[in-house]
Design an enzyme around this catalytic site. Structure first.
Site, PDB file in Angstrom:
ATOM      1  N   LYS A  81       0.618  -1.327   0.264  1.00 44.96           N
ATOM      2  CA  LYS A  81      -0.037   0.030  -0.042  1.00 44.96           C
ATOM      3  C   LYS A  81       0.835   1.309   0.024  1.00 44.96           C
ATOM      4  CE  LYS A  81      -4.228  -1.708   2.178  1.00 44.96           C
ATOM      5  NZ  LYS A  81      -4.047  -2.712   0.963  1.00 44.96           N
ATOM      6  N   ASP A 115      -1.513  -1.868  -4.223  1.00 43.02           N
ATOM      7  CA  ASP A 115      -2.935  -2.055  -3.938  1.00 43.02           C
ATOM      8  C   ASP A 115      -3.419  -0.559  -4.224  1.00 43.02           C
ATOM      9  OD1 ASP A 115      -2.800  -4.645  -3.150  1.00 43.02           O
ATOM     10  OD2 ASP A 115      -2.635  -3.947  -1.050  1.00 43.02           O
ATOM     11  N   MET A 116      -4.745  -0.449  -4.264  1.00 44.76           N
ATOM     12  CA  MET A 116      -5.633   0.740  -4.568  1.00 44.76           C
ATOM     13  C   MET A 116      -6.265   0.990  -3.313  1.00 44.76           C
ATOM     14  SD  MET A 116      -5.777   3.266  -6.463  1.00 44.76           S
ATOM     15  CE  MET A 116      -5.588   2.844  -7.959  1.00 44.76           C
ATOM     16  N   GLN A 145     -10.717  -0.354  -9.376  1.00 45.91           N
ATOM     17  CA  GLN A 145     -12.011  -0.726  -8.437  1.00 45.91           C
ATOM     18  C   GLN A 145     -13.338  -0.476  -9.333  1.00 45.91           C
ATOM     19  OE1 GLN A 145     -10.423   2.461  -6.079  1.00 45.91           O
ATOM     20  NE2 GLN A 145     -10.128   0.956  -4.173  1.00 45.91           N
ATOM     21  N   ARG A 166      -4.989  -5.666 -11.587  1.00 47.55           N
ATOM     22  CA  ARG A 166      -5.954  -6.602 -10.764  1.00 47.55           C
ATOM     23  C   ARG A 166      -7.178  -5.799 -10.699  1.00 47.55           C
ATOM     24  NH1 ARG A 166      -4.870  -6.013  -4.694  1.00 47.55           N
ATOM     25  NH2 ARG A 166      -3.230  -7.743  -4.989  1.00 47.55           N
ATOM     26  N   GLY A 170     -13.825  -2.967  -4.896  1.00 45.76           N
ATOM     27  CA  GLY A 170     -13.636  -1.820  -4.066  1.00 45.76           C
ATOM     28  C   GLY A 170     -13.944  -1.968  -2.856  1.00 45.76           C
ATOM     29  N   THR A 208     -11.749 -11.415  -7.422  1.00 45.50           N
ATOM     30  CA  THR A 208     -13.177 -11.399  -6.675  1.00 45.50           C
ATOM     31  C   THR A 208     -13.752 -12.956  -6.381  1.00 45.50           C
ATOM     32  OG1 THR A 208     -15.624 -11.149  -7.189  1.00 45.50           O
ATOM     33  CG2 THR A 208     -14.338 -12.058  -9.111  1.00 45.50           C
ATOM     34  N   HIS A 209     -14.536 -13.036  -5.338  1.00 42.00           N
ATOM     35  CA  HIS A 209     -15.106 -14.224  -5.084  1.00 42.00           C
ATOM     36  C   HIS A 209     -16.432 -14.796  -5.605  1.00 42.00           C
ATOM     37  CE1 HIS A 209     -12.533 -12.222  -1.821  1.00 42.00           C
ATOM     38  NE2 HIS A 209     -12.011 -13.408  -1.751  1.00 42.00           N
ATOM     39  N   ARG A 270     -12.242  -4.275   7.369  1.00 41.57           N
ATOM     40  CA  ARG A 270     -12.814  -4.164   5.853  1.00 41.57           C
ATOM     41  C   ARG A 270     -13.266  -5.573   5.465  1.00 41.57           C
ATOM     42  NH1 ARG A 270      -8.217  -0.553   5.126  1.00 41.57           N
ATOM     43  NH2 ARG A 270      -6.871  -2.350   4.185  1.00 41.57           N
TER      44      ARG A 270
END
Ligand SMILES: Cc1cc2nc3c(=O)[nH]c(=O)nc-3n(C[C@H](O)[C@H](O)[C@H](O)COP(=O)(O)OP(=O)(O)OC[C@H]3O[C@@H](n4cnc5c(N)ncnc54)[C@H](O)[C@@H]3O)c2cc1C
Length: 289
Positions: A81, A115-116, A145, A166, A170, A208-209, A270
């Site tokens: 990050k 990462d964003m 995102q 990636r 978000g 994503t899941h 989160r």
């Protein structure tokens, strides 16, 4: 509440999502995932650092992690990050710090993803990523995102760089002036980003899941003859573990994002916010004690 969770939370719940409080503790977890056919990345948890000397400690820690990954023969890269590396202090400081790590990773034959974070950092993050790519670094990627209205334009402007991106929905709370408030719009935007990115020349990490989106990605890549080297699935440690292994069984690359470190509090929050059922999971562990 925060003090209580910080004190007891690792044992009670964070251990589901975080590989350990030290890299030593994370190594066997990363190895076990690798042994199951999963790729991994790791992150030293932390963000929003406001002291320059501390950012240097973070750089030193990541250099050591990259050395250990090579020494241990792990199939693991790193995700950082920028606010952990000084972005909240000074953009140039964060750029220098991340450039040092990208170079160190390259010497170790490894890869680093940026990462964003919250939307306040999107411009600077993409500027830094662009500069790294334009100065010839190929072993670096970043994140878009789908909840942000701007992401489709950002993707269009990055595509000429053959970016390694990636795609995520978000994870932060963003205002409705800049981000879709409704899940169906976030999901629809995800599909648009996914298809545009896959049709481009870069590499797409489908993070994503969401099984519907995953099947959609699989259908798109097979319809358009997009080779498996051009994309991978990514999921979080502790979430959808069976799906991760199913995809490996179907011949797809799956990377499990596996963070570690003592500063797991905000990461855990989160994960809880994404799924209220996780709060119950934490509370159940609390009762079982
Ligand atoms: C590898 C990876 C890297 C990420 N990096 C970033 C980043 O850099 N910046 C950023 O803003 N966000 C990042 N995220 C988080 C992302 O933005 C989403 O918040 C998160 O992935 C949940 O959304 P989903 O795509 O899984 O879909 P959802 O529609 O939220 O969830 C789909 C299904 O997945 C399962 N699921 C999702 N979340 C959880 C959870 N917390 N616990 C248990 N089950 C869950 C549930 O079964 C749910 O029905 C990352 C996610 C992944 C997987």
């Amino acid at each position: 509440m925060q003090r209580f969770v910080q004190r007891y939370g690792f044992r009670l719940g964070a251990a589901r999502f975080v590989a350990g409080e030290s890299f030593d503790a994370a190594v066997p977890v990363l190895r076990r995932l690798n042994d199951q056919g999963l790729l991994t990345n790791t992150t030293l948890l932390g963000e929003g650092v406001r002291d320059e000397a501390e950012t240097r400690e973070v750089v030193a820690a990541y250099r050591e992690v990259l050395d250990r990954i090579q020494a241990e023969g792990l199939r693991t890269n790193v995700a950082v990050k920028l606010t952990h590396l000084g972005l909240s202090i000074d953009e140039e400081l964060a750029r220098r710090n991340v450039a040092e790590l990208v170079e160190h990773a390259a010497r170790r034959g490894n890869f680093l993803r940026i990462d964003m974070e919250e939307s306040a950092h999107t411009d600077a993050t993409l500027r830094i990523y662009r500069r790294l790519r334009e100065s010839g670094h190929a072993n670096v990627g970043t994140v878009l995102q789908s909840y942000l209205f701007r992401s489709e334009e950002d993707l269009a402007s990055l595509l000429p760089l053959a970016p390694n991106l990636r795609l995520v929905k978000g994870a932060y709370l963003e205002p409705p002036e800049i981000a879709y408030p409704h899940k169906r719009d976030v999901d629809a935007a995800y599909v648009r980003l996914l298809e545009t990115s896959l049709a481009g020349d870069g590499f797409t990490a489908i993070a994503t899941h969401d099984e519907t989106l995953i099947e959609r990605a699989i259908a798109f890549t097979s319809e358009h003859g997009i080779p498996k080297e051009r994309f991978q699935f990514q999921m979080l440690y502790g979430i959808a573990s069976r799906l991760q292994l199913d995809l490996v069984g179907r011949g797809y690359d799956v990377l499990v994002a596996t963070p570690y470190g003592p500063e797991w509090y905000r990461y855990l929050m989160r994960r809880l916010a994404e799924r209220p059922a996780n709060v119950l999971f934490l509370l159940r562990n609390l009762v079982r004690g």
